[in-house]
Design an enzyme around this catalytic site. Structure first.
Site, mmCIF file in Angstrom:
data_model
loop_
_atom_site.group_PDB
_atom_site.id
_atom_site.type_symbol
_atom_site.label_atom_id
_atom_site.label_comp_id
_atom_site.label_asym_id
_atom_site.label_seq_id
_atom_site.Cartn_x
_atom_site.Cartn_y
_atom_site.Cartn_z
ATOM 1 N N CYS A 1 0.847 -1.202 0.000
ATOM 2 C CA CYS A 1 0.000 0.000 0.000
ATOM 3 C C CYS A 1 0.880 1.249 0.000
ATOM 4 C CB CYS A 1 -0.937 -0.014 1.211
ATOM 5 S SG CYS A 1 -2.119 -1.371 1.196
ATOM 6 N N ARG B 1 -0.896 3.750 -2.734
ATOM 7 C CA ARG B 1 -1.922 3.411 -3.723
ATOM 8 C C ARG B 1 -3.299 3.288 -3.083
ATOM 9 N NH1 ARG B 1 -3.798 -1.565 -3.185
ATOM 10 N NH2 ARG B 1 -2.550 -3.055 -1.985
ATOM 11 N N SER B 2 -3.353 2.896 -1.790
ATOM 12 C CA SER B 2 -4.614 2.587 -1.132
ATOM 13 C C SER B 2 -4.495 2.899 0.350
ATOM 14 C CB SER B 2 -4.936 1.102 -1.339
ATOM 15 O OG SER B 2 -6.080 0.717 -0.620
ATOM 16 N N TYR C 1 -14.251 2.160 4.824
ATOM 17 C CA TYR C 1 -15.032 0.939 4.621
ATOM 18 C C TYR C 1 -16.437 1.097 5.175
ATOM 19 C CZ TYR C 1 -11.220 -1.930 2.842
ATOM 20 O OH TYR C 1 -10.224 -2.458 2.056
#
Length: 280
Positions: free
Chosen positions: A157, A181-182, A224
């Site tokens: 990540c 990236r995340s 989330y």
């Protein structure tokens, strides 16, 4: 309030109010019960933290700073990809029966490559460049190595850390850009900001420089679905002043640092959030 609290709140509010909801789409992550883990996401979030002003620790809830440092040492000092070399349990869900997370993170950091006729790894490449050519524009790590992706248990990540040296009042200042990236905003945002701030501080101290700015670039910053109530509760909390965080000034070699060399003073924080579900 801590500046990190301000940035975190603003980023999370923006995601909740203006983000893209992935419900109904095909997604890779799933919850422990097997159901799909959807997110609300924003593209291209960029935040800046000046370590000369204050250390960017959240006070809305506690960030385990020594554990943050331990993971950075696990990757870049121990160059390990086995959870038995790590004091926290954050990687347990991705480890095999032997404790390995495959060819990612520490494995890649310790993988030697040929540079000017000698074999060297990414950690020592950084250290060599900072010592010999501090104004180079090529001082960076890159943990996202395509030849190893199929053998790693998770694509990195935080994959790229670019260092850049400036000068202020005759003093060399070490700055860093963390490319990610995340980003799981609840579980990992405060953690990643703190651990790469500490990494920057260690490299700066070894090089005889001052730790300057950390710029955090996130391609996909997300919350989330099962984290939304927890994020909203955090957004309602009061903040405290940032703690004072510094390193043992006697340590001058990156490989000599331990978590005992991280000094944290005046860290006040809100109640910890328990049992955060983690999507894998």
């Amino acid at each position: 309030m801590s500046y990190a609290d301000k940035v975190f709140k603003e980023t999370c509010k923006d995601i909740l109010e203006n983000g893209t909801d992935t419900r109904g789409q095909e997604v890779r992550p799933h919850w422990e019960d097997g159901s799909s883990a959807y997110t609300i996401k924003k593209f291209g979030v960029v935040n800046r933290y000046d370590l000369r002003k204050e250390f960017p620790a959240l006070t809305l809830r506690r960030i385990a700073l020594k554990s943050c440092m331990d993971e950075i040492l696990w990757i870049y000092q121990k160059k390990s990809h086995n959870i038995h070399d790590l004091k926290s349990s954050i990687w347990n869900s991705w480890a095999d029966v032997n404790g390995s997370i495959g060819k990612c993170y520490g494995y890649v950091a310790g993988d030697k490559f040929k540079f000017n006729g000698e074999m060297i790894d990414q950690t020592d490449y950084l250290r060599k460049q900072l010592k010999e050519t501090p104004y180079s524009r090529r001082i960076m790590t890159n943990l996202y190595q395509f030849q190893y992706l199929s053998e790693g248990h998770l694509d990195p990540c935080c994959f790229n850390f670019i260092l850049n040296v400036t000068e202020e009042n005759g003093q060399l200042v070490l700055n860093g850009i963390l490319n990610q990236r995340s980003q799981d905003m609840l579980a990992a945002n405060g953690w990643n900001v703190c651990q790469y701030s500490i990494f920057l501080m260690m490299l700066a101290q070894e090089a005889g420089m001052v730790a300057g700015e950390l710029v955090h670039v996130i391609a996909d910053a997300h919350i989330y679905d099962r984290h939304v109530p927890m994020i909203k509760e955090l957004l309602s909390r009061d903040e405290y002043p940032a703690p004072k965080v510094y390193l043992n000034p006697e340590v001058k070699n990156f490989y000599d640092f331990t978590t005992k060399d991280l000094i944290v003073e005046g860290y006040e924080y809100g109640e910890q959030i328990q049992n955060i579900p983690i999507a894998v």
